[in-house]
Write an enzyme that holds these catalytic residues in place. Sequence first.
Site, PDB file in Angstrom:
ATOM      1  N   HIS A 266     -20.587 -22.010 -44.561  1.00 50.21           N
ATOM      2  CA  HIS A 266     -21.604 -21.519 -43.418  1.00 50.21           C
ATOM      3  C   HIS A 266     -20.553 -22.406 -42.242  1.00 50.21           C
ATOM      4  O   HIS A 266     -21.267 -21.902 -41.060  1.00 50.21           O
ATOM      5  CB  HIS A 266     -22.704 -22.104 -43.564  1.00 50.21           C
ATOM      6  CG  HIS A 266     -23.159 -23.665 -43.733  1.00 50.21           C
ATOM      7  ND1 HIS A 266     -24.369 -23.718 -43.794  1.00 50.21           N
ATOM      8  CD2 HIS A 266     -22.327 -24.614 -43.732  1.00 50.21           C
ATOM      9  CE1 HIS A 266     -24.284 -25.302 -43.628  1.00 50.21           C
ATOM     10  NE2 HIS A 266     -23.103 -25.667 -43.700  1.00 50.21           N
ATOM     11  N   ASP A 267     -19.895 -23.309 -42.444  1.00 48.51           N
ATOM     12  CA  ASP A 267     -19.544 -23.949 -40.858  1.00 48.51           C
ATOM     13  C   ASP A 267     -18.347 -22.994 -40.546  1.00 48.51           C
ATOM     14  O   ASP A 267     -17.673 -23.325 -39.170  1.00 48.51           O
ATOM     15  CB  ASP A 267     -18.706 -25.259 -41.277  1.00 48.51           C
ATOM     16  CG  ASP A 267     -19.671 -26.280 -41.638  1.00 48.51           C
ATOM     17  OD1 ASP A 267     -20.691 -25.945 -41.439  1.00 48.51           O
ATOM     18  OD2 ASP A 267     -19.228 -27.274 -42.667  1.00 48.51           O
ATOM     19  N   GLU A 295     -24.835 -22.525 -51.055  1.00 42.54           N
ATOM     20  CA  GLU A 295     -25.222 -22.136 -49.640  1.00 42.54           C
ATOM     21  C   GLU A 295     -26.554 -21.593 -49.452  1.00 42.54           C
ATOM     22  O   GLU A 295     -27.051 -21.044 -50.764  1.00 42.54           O
ATOM     23  CB  GLU A 295     -24.326 -21.260 -49.132  1.00 42.54           C
ATOM     24  CG  GLU A 295     -22.913 -21.707 -48.617  1.00 42.54           C
ATOM     25  CD  GLU A 295     -22.845 -22.679 -47.562  1.00 42.54           C
ATOM     26  OE1 GLU A 295     -23.490 -22.966 -46.955  1.00 42.54           O
ATOM     27  OE2 GLU A 295     -21.730 -22.825 -47.200  1.00 42.54           O
ATOM     28  N   GLU A 334     -25.181 -18.710 -40.904  1.00 39.78           N
ATOM     29  CA  GLU A 334     -25.724 -18.391 -42.234  1.00 39.78           C
ATOM     30  C   GLU A 334     -25.628 -16.901 -42.579  1.00 39.78           C
ATOM     31  O   GLU A 334     -25.487 -16.049 -41.616  1.00 39.78           O
ATOM     32  CB  GLU A 334     -26.979 -18.930 -42.202  1.00 39.78           C
ATOM     33  CG  GLU A 334     -27.259 -20.287 -42.141  1.00 39.78           C
ATOM     34  CD  GLU A 334     -26.383 -21.226 -42.848  1.00 39.78           C
ATOM     35  OE1 GLU A 334     -26.321 -20.729 -44.105  1.00 39.78           O
ATOM     36  OE2 GLU A 334     -26.327 -22.267 -42.629  1.00 39.78           O
TER      37      GLU A 334
HETATM   38  C1  LIG Z   1     -21.210 -29.942 -43.894  1.00 35.34           C
HETATM   39  S1  LIG Z   1     -20.022 -30.931 -44.774  1.00 35.34           S
HETATM   40  C2  LIG Z   1     -20.454 -30.522 -46.246  1.00 35.34           C
HETATM   41  C3  LIG Z   1     -19.981 -31.971 -47.169  1.00 35.34           C
HETATM   42  C4  LIG Z   1     -20.459 -31.729 -48.703  1.00 35.34           C
HETATM   43  N1  LIG Z   1     -19.899 -30.695 -49.096  1.00 35.34           N
HETATM   44  C5  LIG Z   1     -21.780 -31.662 -49.022  1.00 35.34           C
HETATM   45  O1  LIG Z   1     -22.712 -30.528 -48.930  1.00 35.34           O
HETATM   46  O2  LIG Z   1     -22.494 -32.691 -48.996  1.00 35.34           O
HETATM   47  C6  LIG Z   1     -18.529 -30.118 -44.424  1.00 35.34           C
HETATM   48  C7  LIG Z   1     -17.368 -31.087 -44.880  1.00 35.34           C
HETATM   49  O3  LIG Z   1     -16.015 -30.071 -44.996  1.00 35.34           O
HETATM   50  C8  LIG Z   1     -14.990 -30.966 -44.458  1.00 35.34           C
HETATM   51  N2  LIG Z   1     -13.926 -30.287 -43.975  1.00 35.34           N
HETATM   52  C9  LIG Z   1     -13.751 -29.945 -42.579  1.00 35.34           C
HETATM   53  N3  LIG Z   1     -12.697 -29.049 -42.438  1.00 35.34           N
HETATM   54  C10 LIG Z   1     -11.913 -29.177 -43.520  1.00 35.34           C
HETATM   55  C11 LIG Z   1     -10.654 -28.885 -43.878  1.00 35.34           C
HETATM   56  N4  LIG Z   1      -9.675 -28.007 -43.142  1.00 35.34           N
HETATM   57  N5  LIG Z   1     -10.083 -29.200 -45.135  1.00 35.34           N
HETATM   58  C12 LIG Z   1     -11.052 -30.170 -46.028  1.00 35.34           C
HETATM   59  N6  LIG Z   1     -12.339 -30.294 -45.815  1.00 35.34           N
HETATM   60  C13 LIG Z   1     -12.865 -29.832 -44.520  1.00 35.34           C
HETATM   61  C14 LIG Z   1     -15.671 -31.962 -43.514  1.00 35.34           C
HETATM   62  O4  LIG Z   1     -15.106 -33.283 -43.423  1.00 35.34           O
HETATM   63  C15 LIG Z   1     -16.792 -32.080 -44.327  1.00 35.34           C
HETATM   64  O5  LIG Z   1     -16.974 -33.150 -45.114  1.00 35.34           O
END
Ligand SMILES: C[S@@+](CC[C@H](N)C(=O)[O-])C[C@H]1O[C@@H](n2cnc3c(N)ncnc32)[C@H](O)[C@@H]1O
Length: 851
Positions: A266-267, A295, A334
């Site tokens: 969702h990011d 999600e 979302e």
């Molecule tokens: C919203 S957090 C979710 C963390 C975990 N999955 C949870 O739900 O507790 C998004 C995670 O994606 C990681 N992330 C962002 N870009 C990334 C990338 N290019 N490769 C690997 N991880 C990444 C971030 O560091 C972060 O830990």
Amino acid sequence: MEESKRNLLDEEAKASLDIWRYVFGFADIAAAKCAIDLKIPEANENHPSSQPVTLTELSSAVSASPSHLLRIMRFLVHQGLFKEVPTKDGLATGYTNTPLSRRMMITKRDGKSEAPLLLLETSPEMLAPWLKLSSVVSSPVLNVSTPPPFDAVHGKDLWSFAQDNPCHSELINEAMACDARRVMPRVAGACHGLFDGVATVVDVGGGTGETLGILVKEFPWIKGFNFDLPHVIEVAQVLDGVENVEGDMFDSIPACDAVIIKWVLHDWGDKDCIKILKNCKEAVPPNVGKVLIVECVIGEKKNTMVVEERDDKLEHVRLQLDMVMMVHTSTGKERTLKEWDFVLTEAGFARYEEEMSEKAKKGRSNFNGLHHPVVDFWRREVGGISSRNFSNRFSASENLVLRLEIYKKLEKHKGCVNTVSFNAEGDVLISGSDDRRVVLWDWQLGNVKLSFHSGHANNVFQAKFMPFSDDRTIVTCAADGMVRRASILEGDKVETSFLGLHQGRAHKLCIEPGNPHIFYTCGEDGLVQRFDLRTEAPTELFTCQSVDPRRRNMEAIQLNAIAIDPRNSNLFAVGGMDEYARLYDVRRFQGDGSNGFTRAADHFCPPHLIGNEEVGITGLAFSEQSELLVSYNDEFIYLFTPDMGLGSSPIPSSPISKSSVSKSESASSPKDENEHLVPLVYKGHKNSETVKGVNFFGPRSEYVVSGSDCGRIFIWRKKGGELIRVMEADRHVVNCIEPHPHIPVLASSGIESDIKVWTSKAAERATLPENIELRKRTPRGWMYRVSSPQELLAQLFSLQNRSSSSPEREGESSSATGRELLDLILTFNDQSDDENATDDEDGNSHEDFFS
Ligand SMILES: C[S@@+](CC[C@H](N)C(=O)[O-])C[C@H]1O[C@@H](n2cnc3c(N)ncnc32)[C@H](O)[C@@H]1O
């Protein structure tokens, strides 16, 4: 007043109140954050007198000015965050927590507290971009000139900002970990069976590892790989069973059996999301790999443009979260189910399945969900089928067969374990042994749930749960010829009772599928009996006789195996001391044991074995497709389709041929013109000692499994008969292999006193050992395991009876009888040398049961 006018006035009145939620709405959040910062919920919770906390006590506990604190508490009590109640003496009032304020305890890591998430969202770094929301919306297209709100404020995206600001990164990590503690136990609970047979799981964007920490605790056979950006991995937790791996999910994701990806997709906008999903897909094995997405799913709009009344109050939270994505990420959002469908399809996922959390499901019907499972959705690569079917499809994977390894050794019995089988649910394993005991196991934990004496006087050969008996009715048969019932009563008290008898050993029983009352047994007396637990005595159906009309009624064929066709429970097959597997139709039984029924409806035998007096059948099994698997001693295993039968009266080509066709000759050049009618053959194992079973494995019986005299387990692809797995199991013979009813798990047992449970947890796929030739072992003599002088005598009598009641046999094969006799005595000597005393736990010796 007209109704439309009245409605208008109502709406006006409501609006005049609602407007203030927006004007001063931030006060709600700020006051809650203040309570968290001051640890007011903790002060209430930890108050020593367990009395309501007075203002004076609270102000001293949290070091706050009483006058300001009073106003904060007045507000929060009004909000329902805290309660104000009289103290015990009634002279003052004090504050107590509510379930809501307990969710704001920053020091609690109980899976309920959301305080870290609240602190992240109310941090200045996260609040500032909210003020830029309109600029994104007013911009027709997201481009360089109108950066997303977070980027506009901080000059970079969230993940780059986190990388450069360890304190903010810590806030994010803590917030994510607290959410994982809340959500993951529910996901794990709902994923029952999903991780069976999964050896490796990668958590993509796993943060500091909380998600995997919970999963590997719940599913201890999993090896977890927590995968995230380097700055997150640097501070990740060190957890048992979890390895931290740094990397970029846009480049590649480590290979594994299953991926979990929670609150990451969702990011990202669709393009990035598809790229990540493609990398997930690439990481798992084709067709069988799983990608578990956690999600939320936004409700679809109806034509009226009103959001579908979907389920519950959480829809508001989902829509809020979508706002969060707009503000804090560059392209994240979302998604509705349609939007998920788009990205999944574009990423190449052919099938998927949506799964609501139990709470979200409930919320759909009763609209009272104050719960906060924003995460209510996960998808699987293989989908559109029920969970059970899903696990079944999964268990067919050859990948899993190649990863089978010993998961647990169950040790309790004091003698050979002759039988293992699972209950219908698959959570309990039942075993029976030469020690005459029956043991019920929680095989996953490796614990004994119950162990009791079967009441048999000799080796227990089979023990099975009756269906739909709540696993409280067990039927057994044994070397003493007895058939018994064990009833598990309240408090796990066990009562056993006698049901029937065979002359000689009663090797096997089979239960009518789904019938809590009816089962069949067969024994060395050649008798097949039908037991109905509702009636007093069994029905003696028939005694199995030679196919040669001249021998009929003179010589019983000793029976070793019996199996029921799962697709037609009227049909059952028996096999024993000759070359024919016989198929009977119980509907032809006429009650007097005569004519029609005593003749088998069909006979099965590989052409080259017809007339071969040296072979006999030790094991039988039916596949889901009604194919019959027959395991021959000193020979191979054959698979017969129903149309390969020789009919009800197979007449040997010549008078019973003593000069039987030689194995090698016939195996290499089957004499059948109709190539397709030749049974498939499975070779490589050795079946010379003991009464060895045979079985199918896989939800659609995709594999054939057998133990071997060499102590190994052999697994063949059913189709084509190719040997794909040879597993070291025991030092001695492996007799019995039972598949789990739903998942890729096997239980095996044999001459050793333990049971091995096999699951697909090996990190590496196994290859066939270089030299599969069998190890030379000193044969003990076919099917003779004689553990007491009494049994030796019983066997001798049985042998003598068989010979004397069969003059023809005497004439034709006295040498064979003599050899059997010699084998028997030698075997007994051999065993009595190394046999330990087999007194059971109750202190009963074998003699007690003979008296
Ligand atoms: C919203 S957090 C979710 C963390 C975990 N999955 C949870 O739900 O507790 C998004 C995670 O994606 C990681 N992330 C962002 N870009 C990334 C990338 N290019 N490769 C690997 N991880 C990444 C971030 O560091 C972060 O830990």
